[in-house]
Design a protein around this motif. Structure first.
Motif, PDB file in Angstrom:
ATOM      1  N   ILE A  86       0.833  -1.211   0.000  1.00  0.00           N
ATOM      2  CA  ILE A  86       0.000   0.000   0.000  1.00  0.00           C
ATOM      3  C   ILE A  86       0.864   1.257   0.000  1.00  0.00           C
ATOM      4  CG2 ILE A  86      -1.540   1.379   1.480  1.00  0.00           C
ATOM      5  CD1 ILE A  86      -2.874  -1.315   2.263  1.00  0.00           C
ATOM      6  N   LEU A  87       1.913   1.278   0.826  1.00  0.00           N
ATOM      7  CA  LEU A  87       2.772   2.461   0.904  1.00  0.00           C
ATOM      8  C   LEU A  87       3.506   2.698  -0.410  1.00  0.00           C
ATOM      9  CD1 LEU A  87       4.302   2.160   4.486  1.00  0.00           C
ATOM     10  CD2 LEU A  87       2.623   3.829   3.696  1.00  0.00           C
ATOM     11  N   ILE A  88       4.001   1.627  -1.022  1.00  0.00           N
ATOM     12  CA  ILE A  88       4.751   1.775  -2.272  1.00  0.00           C
ATOM     13  C   ILE A  88       3.831   2.247  -3.401  1.00  0.00           C
ATOM     14  CG2 ILE A  88       6.017   0.520  -4.073  1.00  0.00           C
ATOM     15  CD1 ILE A  88       7.147  -1.263  -1.850  1.00  0.00           C
ATOM     16  N   VAL A  89       2.611   1.692  -3.439  1.00  0.00           N
ATOM     17  CA  VAL A  89       1.695   1.985  -4.546  1.00  0.00           C
ATOM     18  C   VAL A  89       0.945   3.296  -4.343  1.00  0.00           C
ATOM     19  CG1 VAL A  89      -0.358   1.185  -5.797  1.00  0.00           C
ATOM     20  CG2 VAL A  89       1.427  -0.448  -5.121  1.00  0.00           C
ATOM     21  N   THR A  90       0.476   3.558  -3.112  1.00  0.00           N
ATOM     22  CA  THR A  90      -0.410   4.708  -2.891  1.00  0.00           C
ATOM     23  C   THR A  90       0.168   5.811  -2.003  1.00  0.00           C
ATOM     24  OG1 THR A  90      -1.480   3.815  -0.907  1.00  0.00           O
ATOM     25  CG2 THR A  90      -2.343   3.083  -3.038  1.00  0.00           C
ATOM     26  N   GLN A  91       1.142   5.493  -1.146  1.00  0.00           N
ATOM     27  CA  GLN A  91       1.659   6.443  -0.145  1.00  0.00           C
ATOM     28  C   GLN A  91       0.516   7.036   0.696  1.00  0.00           C
ATOM     29  OE1 GLN A  91       3.026   7.604  -3.672  1.00  0.00           O
ATOM     30  NE2 GLN A  91       3.978   5.621  -3.306  1.00  0.00           N
ATOM     31  N   ASN A  92      -0.478   6.212   0.978  1.00  0.00           N
ATOM     32  CA  ASN A  92      -1.673   6.688   1.672  1.00  0.00           C
ATOM     33  C   ASN A  92      -1.707   6.118   3.086  1.00  0.00           C
ATOM     34  OD1 ASN A  92      -4.568   6.664   2.574  1.00  0.00           O
ATOM     35  ND2 ASN A  92      -4.839   7.743   0.617  1.00  0.00           N
ATOM     36  N   PHE A  93      -1.686   6.981   4.111  1.00  0.00           N
ATOM     37  CA  PHE A  93      -1.656   6.552   5.507  1.00  0.00           C
ATOM     38  C   PHE A  93      -2.978   5.936   5.940  1.00  0.00           C
ATOM     39  CE2 PHE A  93      -1.415   7.753  10.194  1.00  0.00           C
ATOM     40  CZ  PHE A  93      -0.502   6.753  10.490  1.00  0.00           C
ATOM     41  N   VAL A  94      -4.079   6.396   5.363  1.00  0.00           N
ATOM     42  CA  VAL A  94      -5.398   5.861   5.710  1.00  0.00           C
ATOM     43  C   VAL A  94      -5.517   4.403   5.270  1.00  0.00           C
ATOM     44  CG1 VAL A  94      -7.877   6.044   5.284  1.00  0.00           C
ATOM     45  CG2 VAL A  94      -6.530   8.101   5.703  1.00  0.00           C
ATOM     46  N   TYR A  95      -5.100   4.115   4.041  1.00  0.00           N
ATOM     47  CA  TYR A  95      -5.124   2.729   3.566  1.00  0.00           C
ATOM     48  C   TYR A  95      -4.210   1.853   4.424  1.00  0.00           C
ATOM     49  CZ  TYR A  95      -7.343   4.627  -0.657  1.00  0.00           C
ATOM     50  OH  TYR A  95      -8.192   5.259  -1.544  1.00  0.00           O
ATOM     51  N   TYR A  96      -3.091   2.424   4.826  1.00  0.00           N
ATOM     52  CA  TYR A  96      -2.128   1.723   5.688  1.00  0.00           C
ATOM     53  C   TYR A  96      -2.800   1.302   6.999  1.00  0.00           C
ATOM     54  CZ  TYR A  96       2.031   1.310   8.726  1.00  0.00           C
ATOM     55  OH  TYR A  96       2.992   0.887   9.623  1.00  0.00           O
ATOM     56  N   LEU A  97      -3.540   2.227   7.617  1.00  0.00           N
ATOM     57  CA  LEU A  97      -4.244   1.933   8.870  1.00  0.00           C
ATOM     58  C   LEU A  97      -5.404   0.966   8.650  1.00  0.00           C
ATOM     59  CD1 LEU A  97      -4.367   5.494  10.503  1.00  0.00           C
ATOM     60  CD2 LEU A  97      -2.804   3.616  11.035  1.00  0.00           C
ATOM     61  N   ALA A  98      -6.064   1.071   7.495  1.00  0.00           N
ATOM     62  CA  ALA A  98      -7.181   0.168   7.193  1.00  0.00           C
ATOM     63  C   ALA A  98      -6.690  -1.278   7.099  1.00  0.00           C
ATOM     64  CB  ALA A  98      -7.859   0.590   5.890  1.00  0.00           C
ATOM     65  N   ALA A  99      -5.526  -1.475   6.515  1.00  0.00           N
ATOM     66  CA  ALA A  99      -4.960  -2.827   6.420  1.00  0.00           C
ATOM     67  C   ALA A  99      -4.695  -3.398   7.809  1.00  0.00           C
ATOM     68  CB  ALA A  99      -3.667  -2.792   5.601  1.00  0.00           C
ATOM     69  N   GLN A 100      -4.203  -2.564   8.694  1.00  0.00           N
ATOM     70  CA  GLN A 100      -3.957  -3.003  10.073  1.00  0.00           C
ATOM     71  C   GLN A 100      -5.259  -3.426  10.741  1.00  0.00           C
ATOM     72  OE1 GLN A 100      -1.833  -0.139  12.463  1.00  0.00           O
ATOM     73  NE2 GLN A 100      -2.400  -1.136  14.385  1.00  0.00           N
ATOM     74  N   LEU A 101      -6.294  -2.642  10.555  1.00  0.00           N
ATOM     75  CA  LEU A 101      -7.601  -2.940  11.151  1.00  0.00           C
ATOM     76  C   LEU A 101      -8.145  -4.277  10.656  1.00  0.00           C
ATOM     77  CD1 LEU A 101      -9.942  -1.799  12.926  1.00  0.00           C
ATOM     78  CD2 LEU A 101     -10.867  -0.802  10.838  1.00  0.00           C
ATOM     79  N   ILE A 102      -8.054  -4.505   9.357  1.00  0.00           N
ATOM     80  CA  ILE A 102      -8.618  -5.718   8.749  1.00  0.00           C
ATOM     81  C   ILE A 102      -7.879  -6.970   9.220  1.00  0.00           C
ATOM     82  CG2 ILE A 102      -8.897  -6.973   6.570  1.00  0.00           C
ATOM     83  CD1 ILE A 102      -9.377  -4.180   5.259  1.00  0.00           C
ATOM     84  N   PHE A 103      -6.551  -6.950   9.175  1.00  0.00           N
ATOM     85  CA  PHE A 103      -5.792  -8.156   9.516  1.00  0.00           C
ATOM     86  C   PHE A 103      -5.809  -8.429  11.021  1.00  0.00           C
ATOM     87  CE2 PHE A 103      -4.048  -7.481   5.259  1.00  0.00           C
ATOM     88  CZ  PHE A 103      -4.064  -8.778   4.773  1.00  0.00           C
ATOM     89  N   GLN A 104      -5.878  -7.385  11.820  1.00  0.00           N
ATOM     90  CA  GLN A 104      -5.995  -7.612  13.261  1.00  0.00           C
ATOM     91  C   GLN A 104      -7.330  -8.269  13.583  1.00  0.00           C
ATOM     92  OE1 GLN A 104      -4.473  -4.695  16.259  1.00  0.00           O
ATOM     93  NE2 GLN A 104      -6.597  -4.589  16.897  1.00  0.00           N
ATOM     94  N   PHE A 105      -8.381  -7.825  12.925  1.00  0.00           N
ATOM     95  CA  PHE A 105      -9.705  -8.424  13.129  1.00  0.00           C
ATOM     96  C   PHE A 105      -9.706  -9.897  12.710  1.00  0.00           C
ATOM     97  CE2 PHE A 105     -13.894  -9.571  11.428  1.00  0.00           C
ATOM     98  CZ  PHE A 105     -14.682  -9.351  12.544  1.00  0.00           C
ATOM     99  N   LEU A 106      -9.107 -10.200  11.573  1.00  0.00           N
ATOM    100  CA  LEU A 106      -9.057 -11.587  11.099  1.00  0.00           C
ATOM    101  C   LEU A 106      -8.252 -12.461  12.062  1.00  0.00           C
ATOM    102  CD1 LEU A 106      -8.470 -11.041   7.264  1.00  0.00           C
ATOM    103  CD2 LEU A 106     -10.579 -11.800   8.388  1.00  0.00           C
ATOM    104  N   GLY A 107      -7.166 -11.936  12.606  1.00  0.00           N
ATOM    105  CA  GLY A 107      -6.367 -12.679  13.574  1.00  0.00           C
ATOM    106  C   GLY A 107      -7.147 -12.970  14.842  1.00  0.00           C
ATOM    107  N   ASN A 108      -7.918 -11.998  15.303  1.00  0.00           N
ATOM    108  CA  ASN A 108      -8.727 -12.187  16.510  1.00  0.00           C
ATOM    109  C   ASN A 108      -9.822 -13.236  16.300  1.00  0.00           C
ATOM    110  OD1 ASN A 108      -7.295 -10.288  17.999  1.00  0.00           O
ATOM    111  ND2 ASN A 108      -8.638  -8.600  17.392  1.00  0.00           N
TER     112      ASN A 108
END
Length: 517
Positions: free
Chosen positions: A179-201
């Motif tokens: 996401i950072l390499i392609v978009t440099q977008n911090f919001v997308y970066y945080l969204a990925a964290q939210l999604i994978f943390q939820f899946l792990g839980n």
């Protein structure tokens, strides 16, 4: 339920912990490097600041986690499925309530974000409140699932939670790098964290339900009143301890932002991230032996308990002393090689970070024995004193000495409070040995590690080559000098011999399992 031996459980948990943390460290390090390359340093400051704010909000957890885990040891040892099911059902209700409370209280912080960050850096284009919501969702959502990991950990199956977390952490970071390499977008970066943390839980919740099917069997039985009363009593004590711990460990970033701004806080987070990786690696040892120590304290003689404590404490000193010296000698060179000299801080900062690292680390054996003895009420008010002193010292010394003063304040507040009191409790009440015995050993530890550190530092100063050559030479000095001095000084002590014996026994046990497999 787990029927394997304490030694095998500890070896398996520690092994899984090291492998998982190694993979996470590599991927996390690459992710941080990409983060620094594609986003402004102020985003690192936002990460550190919001993480600290939400750590303070986690006070809502009231410390019940430790109290519940302690309550699981006895029924696990007795294989009492009914009691385990009733405790876990209460645990679930409490944590769902806590998750909702954290989210609501977190929302109440939003109107004050403009006061916390008075001038938003121009490099941050997103709305601060919007970014904060991602951190809030991440924090609050964990309470709806991860309470189940307590049962796995208490049952000496930490390796399951470790590997589950490692898999989803690696997937998360890979996604964030892309996401950072392609978009440099911090919001997308945080969204990925939210999604994978939820899946792990969700995954760990499913694993617990499959591993302990009896949890759904006793749905109508009520928890024993004595057990419930004990949990509440312990939770009240750990609540105060948790307040003190959070106020000591998580207010520094907020105070640093107040005095120095997000940029300096961003520089510091690179240091604390590396130390955090190191701390997490080491924690695999002590976290994964806590359940075994709880069994020792429950069924073994006091002589055996002291023997185990002495062994763990020596290992504790050896590991944290050696790593503390590495932080002082290698940190700035490593930061220079990694992201450039512009991101380095004065050597005095590395020294204070190493001192705090060593002080916290030297409490590991003490805290492990204190909690497994069930001494939650002892010292609960003193931790509050530590928190108050930390705030007072941080503002006073931060005003005079800046970042160095804030870090020094943390060390001073610990030194005059729980740093001496917790060992006193463990020795006086638990081991029933005069606390002066611990003090004498600690002072000798301190002298040995200071001598080793000074010799290593003096020789390291002679290095005047390229950065990478300097790191290689200094790393060899750090590896040889402290470890050689420690071995020479302690090689004939009973605890050293016990550490060596345990290592050999673990090695042969692993080989035996491999051959059988």
């Amino acid at each position: 339920m787990n029927t394997d031996s304490r030694t095998l459980n500890s070896i398996r948990n520690i092994g899984a912990g090291f492998v998982g943390q190694l993979l996470q460290a590599i991927v996390g390090f690459i992710s941080r490097t990409v983060f620094i390359k594609y986003l402004a340093v102020e985003y690192l400051g936002v990460n550190g600041l919001f993480s600290s704010i939400l750590s303070i909000l986690s006070l809502t957890e009231l410390g019940v986690g430790v109290a519940f885990i302690y309550s699981l040891y006895k029924p696990l040892a007795e294989k009492d499925e009914k009691t385990l099911a009733t405790i876990m059902r209460l645990y679930r209700k409490v944590y769902i309530t806590i998750g909702i409370a954290v989210f609501i209280i977190g929302l109440c912080v939003i109107p004050f974000l403009n006061q916390i960050i008075e001038e938003k850096p121009v490099s941050i284009v997103e709305d601060i409140s919007f970014l904060y919501l991602f951190f809030l969702f991440n924090t609050a959502s964990t309470y709806f699932f991860t309470y189940k990991t307590a049962l796995l950990n208490a049952d000496q199956r930490n390796y399951i939670t470790t590997l589950n977390y490692a898999v989803f952490y690696i997937l998360q970071n890979v996604a964030q790098i892309i996401i950072l390499i392609v978009t440099q977008n911090f919001v997308y970066y945080l969204a990925a964290q939210l999604i994978f943390q939820f899946l792990g839980n969700v995954t760990i919740s499913y694993i617990v339900d499959r591993t302990y099917p009896f949890l759904k069997k006793y749905k109508k039985e009520k928890i024993d009143k004595v057990i419930k009363s004990k949990i509440i009593s312990n939770a009240k004590a750990t609540f105060l301890i948790r307040i003190g711990g959070v106020m000591v460990n998580n207010t520094d970033n907020i105070i640093i932002n107040y005095f120095s701004g997000l940029a300096l806080l961003g520089y510091l987070t690179n240091y604390t991230m590396l130390i955090g990786i190191l701390t997490t690696f080491i924690a695999q040892i002590f976290t994964n032996i806590s359940a075994s120590i709880a069994q020792v304290n429950a069924i073994e003689s006091q002589e055996k308990q002291y023997e185990i404590f002495s062994m763990v404490n020596l290992a504790n000193f050896w590991i944290y002393g050696f790593c503390g010296i590495c932080i002082i000698i290698l940190m700035n060179d490593f930061i220079t090689l990694w992201v450039g000299e512009n991101f380095t801080l004065p050597l005095s900062i590395s020294v204070m970070l190493a001192i705090n690292f060593f002080m916290v680390g030297m409490q590991n054996a003490i805290w492990t024995f204190k909690t497994t003895y069930g001494y939650f009420n002892e010292g609960k008010y003193l931790v509050m004193l530590t928190a108050v002193l930390n705030l007072v010292f941080s503002f006073a010394l931060g005003h005079w000495l800046g970042l160095f003063g804030i870090l020094m304040a943390t060390a001073l507040s610990r030194l005059v409070s729980n740093f001496w009191y917790d060992p006193y409790i463990v020795f006086k009440l638990g081991l029933k040995i005069p606390p002066i015995v611990y003090l004498k050993k600690f002072l000798i530890y301190l002298i040995v590690i200071c001598v080793a550190g000074l010799i290593t530092y003096y020789l390291a100063q002679l290095c005047d080559f390229s950065t990478i050559i300097n790191i290689m030479i200094k790393a060899v000095l750090c590896l040889i000098i402290p470890n050689t001095l420690i071995v020479l000084f302690y090689r004939k002590t009973p605890e050293f011999e016990k550490v060596v014996q345990t290592y050999k026994a673990s090695y042969h046990s692993i080989l035996g399992k491999i051959k059988k497999g």
